[in-house]
Scaffold this motif. Sequence first.
Motif, short mmCIF file in Angstrom:
data_model
loop_
_atom_site.label_atom_id
_atom_site.label_comp_id
_atom_site.label_asym_id
_atom_site.label_seq_id
_atom_site.Cartn_x
_atom_site.Cartn_y
_atom_site.Cartn_z
N ARG A 94 31.53 -5.05 -52.41
CA ARG A 94 32.49 -5.66 -53.35
C ARG A 94 33.85 -5.79 -52.68
O ARG A 94 34.53 -6.80 -52.81
CB ARG A 94 32.60 -4.84 -54.64
N SER A 95 34.23 -4.75 -51.95
CA SER A 95 35.52 -4.79 -51.26
C SER A 95 35.55 -5.92 -50.24
O SER A 95 36.55 -6.64 -50.12
CB SER A 95 35.77 -3.44 -50.59
N LEU B 231 33.94 -8.69 -50.35
CA LEU B 231 34.09 -9.95 -51.07
C LEU B 231 35.55 -10.17 -51.48
O LEU B 231 36.09 -11.27 -51.35
CB LEU B 231 33.19 -9.97 -52.30
N THR B 232 36.18 -9.10 -51.95
CA THR B 232 37.58 -9.21 -52.33
C THR B 232 38.43 -9.64 -51.14
O THR B 232 39.24 -10.57 -51.24
CB THR B 232 38.09 -7.86 -52.87
N GLN B 233 38.22 -8.96 -50.02
CA GLN B 233 38.96 -9.31 -48.81
C GLN B 233 38.78 -10.77 -48.45
O GLN B 233 39.73 -11.48 -48.11
CB GLN B 233 38.49 -8.44 -47.63
N CYS C 133 37.93 -13.24 -50.36
CA CYS C 133 38.59 -14.14 -51.32
C CYS C 133 40.09 -14.17 -51.04
O CYS C 133 40.72 -15.23 -51.14
CB CYS C 133 38.32 -13.67 -52.75
N GLN C 134 40.66 -13.03 -50.70
CA GLN C 134 42.09 -12.96 -50.45
C GLN C 134 42.48 -13.71 -49.18
O GLN C 134 43.43 -14.48 -49.18
CB GLN C 134 42.54 -11.50 -50.30
N MET D 119 26.06 -14.67 -51.41
CA MET D 119 27.45 -14.42 -51.81
C MET D 119 28.45 -14.76 -50.70
O MET D 119 29.65 -14.80 -50.94
CB MET D 119 27.64 -12.96 -52.24
N ALA E 267 33.53 -16.22 -48.43
CA ALA E 267 32.94 -15.87 -49.72
C ALA E 267 32.40 -17.12 -50.39
O ALA E 267 32.89 -18.22 -50.18
CB ALA E 267 34.00 -15.21 -50.61
#
Lengths: 118, 118
Positions: B29-30, B32-34, B36-37, B69, B83
Amino acid sequence: MYIFNHMVEYKDDHILTQLLKAVSDATRRSLLTQLCQHGPSRVTDLADQYEMSFNAISKHLKVLEKAGMITRRTIGRTHWIEANLDQIGLMEDWFKELKSIWELRLERLDTILKNGGN
Amino acid sequence: MYIFNHMVEYKDDHILTQLLKAVSDATRRSLLTQLCQHGPSRVTDLADQYEMSFNAISKHLKVLEKAGMITRRTIGRTHWIEANLDQIGLMEDWFKELKSIWELRLERLDTILKNGGN
DNA sequence: TTTCCTGTCAACCAAAAGGTTGCATAATTA
DNA sequence: TAATTATGCAACCTTTTGGTTGACAGGAAA
């Protein structure tokens, strides 16, 4: 190539992990569906619908219970299991957050492009 | 106590299982967050942010990739990871379906109550 | 070309997950 | 009271998962 100064600290977010893991198993998802369809059910009646052992279902229910996806009301010797969809919001929130992070980057990118090579 | 005639056949829904499992891990999850950022990133730069080994991150990325994903564009020796949030819809759809099944039961129940003891 | 960089693959390991069976216990029912 | 029913718990087994390390291969850079 961009540089990061320090390790990313990502909160384990234990609850979200627990929720997603609970729901990532096909049998448990099926159990939730059954519970939503038929309302409060006894463990025995749920287990009767599956080819696996009673105990396996009992364990699956415990996982769902720990994650807060079901509640249990014990009356005498029978346990009445009910679905609880409240927690779904937590998962949906994560999706929403991820999407917004994605959008934010696109907006930043857009601004940079509009302002030319500043 | 209600009676079921046959085993519940629940489609394993392999894709949904794969997706939810992929997303149920905090590190993934982390990642994916990275992604996206920061947008498309190299495996090395992603791995640098975590305390675990490069290879561990490489494996996590493979899991995310199999689940759809993330996507990968290989240019020379570097892999650009991006992502892909399209699949999120599949998970949201399942939540939505579950809720609607829940609502349907409540409506049926409501009808029965309104019509008295018919 | 020789060396470094980027990444995968394979083997291995410990821990967690998903299943089984057997036993214990408490509540009904005969 | 004796038998049956509803369930949980513990031990056990196998597969999966998340991590490690050590090759290895293909591009870049010296």
